[in-house]
Every structure is written in structure tokens, then in C-alpha cells.
Design a protein around this motif. Structure first.
Motif, PDB file in Angstrom:
ATOM      1  N   ASN A  49       0.851  -1.185   0.000  1.00 45.44           N
ATOM      2  CA  ASN A  49       0.000   0.000   0.000  1.00 45.44           C
ATOM      3  C   ASN A  49       0.889   1.238   0.000  1.00 45.44           C
ATOM      4  O   ASN A  49       1.538   1.577   0.980  1.00 45.44           O
ATOM      5  CB  ASN A  49      -0.873  -0.034   1.260  1.00 45.44           C
ATOM      6  CG  ASN A  49      -1.764   1.174   1.347  1.00 45.44           C
ATOM      7  OD1 ASN A  49      -1.375   2.268   0.966  1.00 45.44           O
ATOM      8  ND2 ASN A  49      -2.980   0.969   1.841  1.00 45.44           N
ATOM      9  N   ALA A  51       0.183   4.343  -0.015  1.00 45.07           N
ATOM     10  CA  ALA A  51      -0.203   5.435   0.877  1.00 45.07           C
ATOM     11  C   ALA A  51       0.444   5.228   2.240  1.00 45.07           C
ATOM     12  O   ALA A  51       1.007   6.150   2.820  1.00 45.07           O
ATOM     13  CB  ALA A  51      -1.716   5.505   1.012  1.00 45.07           C
ATOM     14  N   LEU A  55       3.296   7.516   3.913  1.00 41.56           N
ATOM     15  CA  LEU A  55       3.054   8.153   5.206  1.00 41.56           C
ATOM     16  C   LEU A  55       4.308   8.107   6.074  1.00 41.56           C
ATOM     17  O   LEU A  55       4.685   9.075   6.716  1.00 41.56           O
ATOM     18  CB  LEU A  55       1.907   7.433   5.906  1.00 41.56           C
ATOM     19  CG  LEU A  55       1.373   8.104   7.161  1.00 41.56           C
ATOM     20  CD1 LEU A  55       0.968   9.533   6.853  1.00 41.56           C
ATOM     21  CD2 LEU A  55       0.195   7.315   7.694  1.00 41.56           C
TER      22      LEU A  55
ATOM     23  N   ARG B  50      -2.828  13.750   2.012  1.00 45.13           N
ATOM     24  CA  ARG B  50      -3.761  12.814   1.371  1.00 45.13           C
ATOM     25  C   ARG B  50      -3.378  11.364   1.614  1.00 45.13           C
ATOM     26  O   ARG B  50      -4.243  10.495   1.604  1.00 45.13           O
ATOM     27  CB  ARG B  50      -3.834  13.060  -0.148  1.00 45.13           C
ATOM     28  CG  ARG B  50      -3.718  14.504  -0.562  1.00 45.13           C
ATOM     29  CD  ARG B  50      -4.906  15.145  -1.167  1.00 45.13           C
ATOM     30  NE  ARG B  50      -5.655  14.500  -2.224  1.00 45.13           N
ATOM     31  CZ  ARG B  50      -6.389  15.204  -3.072  1.00 45.13           C
ATOM     32  NH1 ARG B  50      -6.392  16.514  -3.010  1.00 45.13           N
ATOM     33  NH2 ARG B  50      -7.125  14.595  -3.977  1.00 45.13           N
ATOM     34  N   ALA B  51      -2.112  11.100   1.824  1.00 42.21           N
ATOM     35  CA  ALA B  51      -1.704   9.715   2.053  1.00 42.21           C
ATOM     36  C   ALA B  51      -2.294   9.220   3.359  1.00 42.21           C
ATOM     37  O   ALA B  51      -2.842   8.114   3.426  1.00 42.21           O
ATOM     38  CB  ALA B  51      -0.186   9.607   2.078  1.00 42.21           C
ATOM     39  N   ALA B  52      -2.201  10.064   4.384  1.00 39.67           N
ATOM     40  CA  ALA B  52      -2.747   9.666   5.686  1.00 39.67           C
ATOM     41  C   ALA B  52      -4.252   9.503   5.585  1.00 39.67           C
ATOM     42  O   ALA B  52      -4.832   8.546   6.111  1.00 39.67           O
ATOM     43  CB  ALA B  52      -2.390  10.718   6.727  1.00 39.67           C
ATOM     44  N   ALA B  54      -5.938   8.824   2.933  1.00 39.67           N
ATOM     45  CA  ALA B  54      -6.223   7.646   2.118  1.00 39.67           C
ATOM     46  C   ALA B  54      -6.086   6.379   2.959  1.00 39.67           C
ATOM     47  O   ALA B  54      -6.868   5.443   2.834  1.00 39.67           O
ATOM     48  CB  ALA B  54      -5.263   7.586   0.935  1.00 39.67           C
ATOM     49  N   LEU B  55      -5.084   6.401   3.813  1.00 40.98           N
ATOM     50  CA  LEU B  55      -4.810   5.205   4.615  1.00 40.98           C
ATOM     51  C   LEU B  55      -6.027   4.821   5.435  1.00 40.98           C
ATOM     52  O   LEU B  55      -6.391   3.653   5.524  1.00 40.98           O
ATOM     53  CB  LEU B  55      -3.623   5.512   5.533  1.00 40.98           C
ATOM     54  CG  LEU B  55      -3.042   4.319   6.272  1.00 40.98           C
ATOM     55  CD1 LEU B  55      -2.677   3.223   5.282  1.00 40.98           C
ATOM     56  CD2 LEU B  55      -1.822   4.750   7.063  1.00 40.98           C
ATOM     57  N   GLN B 115      -3.534   2.323  -5.911  1.00 37.83           N
ATOM     58  CA  GLN B 115      -3.353   3.707  -5.509  1.00 37.83           C
ATOM     59  C   GLN B 115      -4.313   4.661  -6.187  1.00 37.83           C
ATOM     60  O   GLN B 115      -4.094   5.868  -6.201  1.00 37.83           O
ATOM     61  CB  GLN B 115      -1.913   4.166  -5.700  1.00 37.83           C
ATOM     62  CG  GLN B 115      -1.339   3.868  -7.039  1.00 37.83           C
ATOM     63  CD  GLN B 115       0.134   4.232  -7.046  1.00 37.83           C
ATOM     64  OE1 GLN B 115       0.533   5.196  -6.413  1.00 37.83           O
ATOM     65  NE2 GLN B 115       0.924   3.480  -7.774  1.00 37.83           N
TER      66      GLN B 115
END
Lengths: 341, 341
Positions: A49, A51, A55, B50-52, B54-55, B115
Motif C-alpha cells: 500500500n 499510501a 506516510l 492525502r496519504a494519511a 487515504a490510509l 493507488q
DNA sequence: CTCCATTCGGCAAACGTTTGCAACAGCTTA
DNA sequence: TAAGCTGTTGCAAACGTTTGCCGAATGGAG
């Protein structure tokens, strides 16, 4: 729902950190364990993953690519090369289009900044100041613009313009027009300066018409103005405008290159398709795309901010011919060049 | 380094969850608090990660857009429209290019699957089975291909082909060529079927030449073969091939439309720039891009898998003219149509 | 004055990874 | 034989959010 590192760990009887290392630092795990983990991962269809990875590592493995107008045929080869090259390095590319608007451009950089590791800014229309500002928020490589202190890759369009003007002067043209591009374009200024200097040195006239939007309609719209100057040769900001002008002149019964010679810039795919085929300056767009990606990805390692200049090439085709002051010798030479080509 | 939700919380004296809600569920927080938080966020230059996000939410707010060839002028308008439309809905677009290769295509979908929230598959070259397979890994909207059970937006190229053939028949052509596109293209099959049926119904001949790569070189290369059939009119898979053929014929001294009429498909920007201007079938590519994005984003809500068909339009320009069997009346009518245009 | 409903905001557990640290085994070296 | 090294693995804390749950405060009704 999705299969995670934890599922793989459970299924292969190891700790999740071992699975993680199998992918991100394989040399730290026993080859035997590694292959077992890889096997179960494969079987379970595990995909890391990004993302989650982003992070913690702070690197998204994405890059942004901002162009003025995707529909301008100058850009697709660049985009294509950059995307393919990036993918080979396990990066994905966000492509965005600013519609030639400096405001949208700036907004786009800001919006993209946090979710990419860097941005390729192609032919920006912003001011140098704005770009330097943005540089502080996100790694940047600028294409087709030189700003001191910023990594850049430019095509040496000044050289191309000089060659083009010399070609026209050699054919016996003494009054030229530069059909200018959009305000805010570095390329436009370079061409204008190089063409102007070269013409002046040779004692010839160069009239600048513009600024114009870099589209064929603008080229066509300029036909009357071009004729009004009495010039016998035109250098256009890009092929699109050159083609627009060419067709508009033909529609008015003006012979190209008999009465007016035209040189474009970019060598887009269609410049060889119109009749007469367009004499133009070829830009190494694909190479520029690849180089820019490399520079962006290396930027993290050191802080080196190189500036790469790619050479351009004048491609003589059939839209240029002898001018009113052509000495027989020059004509013969140029005709020979045509024939060879 | 970067400013997080935590910094904003500290600076405005609230808990991080309040800051979070200020952005993702504003109605749950007191207007007064909200504006205070917004102010400090603005001042600190906070941008959500956005990664956080998205997670935890499982939604990346990214979509993938896969095309056969960015450099094919058919695609840029579609890409542009899709990207702009997606951005307006706070989505970013990954663009990727398969080089007309079904293998690359499949790999690309897999790589992108995790993703993005969904993928727009434009003019795929894979088999229906493969696509259905991938559909299980990631939400998909297919453009320019109809597969039962899969959401799709297609341009009704069959209708366009019928119109084009009728136009040629009406001009008095009785022997046509269909210059086919690439293997694996649904569009290609549709055109072929529609054109064939229409010609057959009218008792005319239609010879199929191909498959071909959808590029102008292929069109040019087919010139001899076209002449060898003795046909007086050609329908090409796309404008690129039509233009290639047009130029190759002209280079051989064949008059278009005097001796051979040509119809393209797509109405790319350059089809109006060649001389004679190309008669062609216009595709609503921008609308297709927008519609596809909408369908993809709605897909999450319900499971509805619509299939949208967009109409196409025959644009009569100057590359088509009377054929050998043209009754005077038909000629007059077509000439009138030309004049009007 | 009490009770209930409503609004607001805090708490803490997740999401799927990476990575510094520590533990352990099996060696080698002195 | 003790000390130290190397290679391999586990442990647990982070990364920056979102969100279900709960408690506090407020206000209106009775």
C-alpha cells in the motif's frame, strides 16, 4: 478486504517486519525466508500500500507534470517520454493542464505539492518570482525556462532561431517577421532576442507581431498583418502558428514559398504533413522529458541544481525559398540543399 | 518539517479531532471554532496529507487514465477534459500510455489498482476476458468499448460509419475501401461491421485493408494497396491514417477528391488543416472524458453499471467528391452541401 | 428547579507500513 | 573459554489522519 503485509506474515509464519524487509531491504533477510515470503505474497496477491508507505517514508513515489496545454502537440511526446521513464523507476505521473493560465498553474503546483515528490513544470507562464516561491514548497524542475538557481532543462531554441534566420538571410530575404508567442513564455523571449540580433547583425529588418496565443487560429489571424508588413519571410513561435499562417496565406492566393517563406519551431508530427512541408526547428522533447525526470529524482540525493541545455536542429523542408535579394550562388546552394533533402 | 493537523490544533487551542472535522465534516463544529481553526490553518499554511487520509478512509482521491498512445491526437482532448473535470471534484489523475501494447496495458492497470479509486480504460487493446478479470481488482470505466456488465462510454462510431458510407454512396461511389485499424480495437470492429453492412445493403463493394497501426505512416504505406483495389473511395479507421493516405496519394499525382474520395474518423485538430480539408466523423471526446469521470465517481455509491453512447457527426469537407456512378442530381445536391459548408 | 435533548469537542483506536533497537544464534579470534 | 562479531529476526513506535464513543455544556420545557 485487501491483503496486507499482516496477512502475508501470518501465512508464512514470520513477523510483519520480515515481510516488510523482504520488499524494501531484501539483503537483510535470509534467502530461504525471503523466497518463502515472496511465494506466499505472490499467492495471496499482495501489493504494498503506497499510501501507508508514503506516510512513513515521506516519499510518495509520484511526480507531477504540469503543462500549458495537453492538446498542443508539442507536449504529448514529452509527457509520454517522462511517464515511461518515471514508470521504469517505479514512479507514477500526475498530468495536469493549466490552459495557458498562470493562476491555474500556481494553484496546481500548490495542490499537487504535498502528494508528489517533485514537479516538472513545463513551459511555465508564471513569473520567475512566483516559481522561486513555489520552489520552497516542493522540489521543482523547470522545462523550457532558465531561472538562476533552479534546476532546468531547456531546448536551445535561441540557437535554432539563429540558424533559421541565417537560413532565411542566406536565401536572400531582408525583411523578416517574427510571429511571437504568448506573453510570459521564456522561449518566446529567447527566440525574439536571438532572431532580432541575428537579423540586425546582417543589416536586415525584423518586425515582431504579437504576442499571440500559440495556436493555429492566431497564425491564421495574423495573415493580413504579415502581408501588410511587406516582409518576405516569417519565423513563427511554433509550428501550430506557422501552419495556421501557411493555410491562411494559401487561401488568399499567396504562394508559399514563392512569395513568402515560413519557418516554424517544434517539428510537431504534423509539420511534415502539410504542403508545402514546413521548414522548422526540431526540439528534442522526448529527451527533455527523460532528462527532467532524472534531474528531479536525483535532486533528493545532493542539492545540485544543474541546468541542461539540449541542442535543436533546423530542418529544411519546402516552406522556405529564395527571397528578393538572393544572389544566384545562394539560390543554387539552397536549391541543392532542398534537393538533397 | 511539514505542518500537520497537530500544529494547527495546538496553535488554535483545540483537539486534533476538531481540526480534522473542520475540514472533513464542517457541520459538526461550531462556526466560531471553525473559523478560528481555518484562520490558523491558513496562516500556518496547512495542507491535509492525502496519504494519511487515504490510509484510513480507503479512498485515495486519485483516478487512473490509461490510453493507447498519448501522442495520438485523438486522446489529448479526452485527457484534458477528464483531468479538468476530475480536479473540479477534488480528484487527481494519473495518466499512462500503453504504446498500443495489451501486455503493458494489463500491467499498468495492476500497478495503478491500489493507488487509485478507479481507472478509466480508453480504447483498450486487451481481450474482454482480461478486462473483466481486472474489473474485480479495481473499479473500471471503459471508454470506446462495450462489454456486457461493465460500465462504459462509447462514441457511436457505427452510426458515423454508416453516415459516411451513405455519403459516399450518394456521391456515386460503388467500390469502397475500409482502411482498418489495429487488432483488438472494438471501434475498428464496429466501423467495419457498420460500413460493410451499409455498403452491402446498397449493393456496393467494400474491401477491407488491414489491420494497421493507427498512425499516418500506415495510411501512407497503404496507398499502393488502395489504388490496386480500383476503389474510388476510402473510409479510414482514423484521421491520422486518412491524412497519411491523402498525402501519399497526392505525392503519386492522384487527385483527391477528383480520383479518390477519402473520409477519416475522429475530427482531430489537424483534419481541418490539410488540403483538401478532410471529410470526417467527429467524436465527442471531451464529453466522453467528462462522462467517464462522472460514471467512475458515482460507481462507489450504487453498483449501477450504465453504458452511455454518445452520438457522432459526419463533417463534410473537401476530401470527398462525386464518384463514377453519380447521377447529376446527386452531384448537384452534394455540391450544394459543399458550398453551404 | 429539574430533566431531557441537542450541540460541541475530546479521547483513543485504528489504517498499513518502515525502521531503530534489541535479542539470539552461531561463529571466529585471542 | 570468554569476548566479540555477523547475520537474522522480532518488537514496538512512529507517520498524519478519521471516526465511533462519551462526557460536558447549553437551553428549553415542564
Amino acid at each position: 478486504m485487501a491483503v496486507t503485509i499482516r496477512d502475508v506474515a501470518r501465512a508464512s509464519g514470520v513477523h510483519i517486519s520480515t515481510v516488510s524487509r523482504t520488499f524494501s531491504a531484501p539483503h537483510l533477510v535470509n534467502p530461504e525466508t525471503r523466497s518463502r515470503v515472496l511465494a506466499t505474497a505472490e499467492q495471496l496477491g499482495y501489493r504494498p500500500n503506497r499510501a501507508a508507505r508514503a506516510l512513513i517514508t515521506g516519499r510518495t513515489h509520484n511526480i507531477g507534470l504540469i503543462v500549458a496545454d495537453i492538446a498542443n502537440p508539442f507536449f504529448p511526446p514529452l509527457i509520454k517520454a517522462a511517464e515511461t521513464h518515471a514508470r521504469r523507476r517505479d514512479y507514477h505521473v500526475f498530468v495536469a493542464d493549466t490552459d495557458e493560465d498562470p493562476i491555474v498553474e500556481s494553484d496546481l503546483v500548490q495542490a499537487l505539492a504535498k502528494q508528489v515528490d517533485g514537479i516538472l513544470l513545463c513551459s511555465p507562464r508564471m513569473s520567475d518570482d512566483q516559481i522561486e516561491q513555489l520552489r520552497r514548497e516542493v522540489p521543482l524542475v523547470v522545462v523550457n525556462r532558465l531561472i538562476t538557481g533552479l534546476p532546468a532543462v531547456v531546448m536551445d531554441v535561441g540557437q535554432g532561431a539563429r540558424e533559421a534566420v541565417r537560413h532565411l538571410l542566406g536565401l536572400g530575404h531582408r525583411h523578416l517577421v517574427y510571429l511571437a508567442g504568448p506573453r510570459g513564455s521564456w522561449t518566446n523571449r529567447e527566440i525574439r532576442r536571438a532572431a532580432g540580433a541575428t537579423a540586425r547583425t546582417a543589416g536586415a529588418d525584423l518586425t515582431v507581431l504579437g504576442p499571440n496565443q500559440p495556436v493555429e487560429q492566431a497564425g491564421a489571424a495574423a495573415a493580413e498583418a504579415v502581408l501588410a508588413t511587406g516582409a518576405t519571410a516569417v519565423l513563427a513561435y511554433n509550428d501550430l502558428m506557422a501552419i495556421g499562417l501557411l493555410q491562411a496565406l494559401q487561401d488568399r492566393g499567396v504562394d508559399v514559398p514563392g512569395q513568402v517563406s515560413i519557418v516554424g519551431i517544434d517539428d510537431i508530427a504534423y509539420s511534415g504533413l502539410v504542403r508545402p512541408r514546413l521548414t522548422t526547428v526540431a526540439n528534442p522533447t522526448a529527451a527533455a522529458g527523460r532528462t527532467a525526470v532524472d534531474m528531479l529524482l536525483q535532486q533528493g540525493d545532493d542539492g545540485a541544481t544543474g541546468q541542461v541545455t539540449l541542442r535543436t536542429d533546423l530542418i529544411i523542408r519546402n516552406s522556405t525559398g529564395p527571397g528578393p535579394y538572393a544572389p544566384a550562388v545562394a539560390i543554387a546552394a539552397e536549391v541543392a540543399a532542398h534537393v538533397k533533402e
